[in-house]
Design a protein around this motif. Structure first.
Motif: not given
Length: 165
Positions: A12-18
């Motif tokens: 999975v690519t995760v863009a933010t801390d949230t």
């Protein structure tokens, strides 16, 4: 314990801390007492951020912070679910020092997360999630979730970045 032949990986690519916390919360929905998660990645990759989301999803007492100097922290569950045992193996010299923590004695009642546990904590369970996090220059992260053992054979395969925002 030894590796089993049943493994599969979701990336999975995760863009933010949230979104990283949301990923942790999504994984929490699939966990139960006795589960082991081994996190790896460089400093600042998001291992603790992921664990914060996991703790939120489990409903444990927080705040969940890096246990680097405490080595291990237990976060009691505020409802009826499992506690969270959060371990940072960064300063440990090897599997023998991890064994000295006696994690295996309480694992049946908790979800156990071992940051920096790659190559040190696999012996704790034949069934585990091995989560490798790479942080890129633009602060996005590539998260590889390797499901090891029959317990995890079908879980989490449908995770997508769209669900994490």
């Amino acid at each position: 314990m030894t590796d089993t032949a049943l493994t599969d990986t979701t990336t999975v690519t995760v863009a933010t801390d949230t979104a990283m916390r949301a990923l942790g919360s999504a994984v929490a929905a699939e966990t139960r007492a006795g589960d082991l998660l081994i996190l790896s990645g460089p400093l600042g990759a998001g291992k603790t951020t992921f664990t914060q989301g996991l703790g939120e999803g489990l409903g444990v007492r927080g705040p969940v912070t890096s246990p680097t100097f405490a080595i291990a922290r237990t976060h009691p569950n505020l409802g009826g679910g499992p506690d969270l045992v959060h371990v940072d193996a960064y300063r440990l010299g090897g599997p023998d020092e991890l064994d000295d923590l006696d994690l295996d004695l309480g694992m049946e009642e908790a979800v156990t997360v071992v940051e920096w546990g790659e190559g040190m904590a696999e012996w704790l369970s034949d069934d585990r999630l091995e989560i490798a996090i790479d942080r890129h220059a633009d602060d996005t992260r590539t998260v590889r979730i390797r499901r090891v053992g029959a317990r995890w054979s079908t879980a989490l395969a449908a995770l997508s970045a769209d669900e994490l925002e």
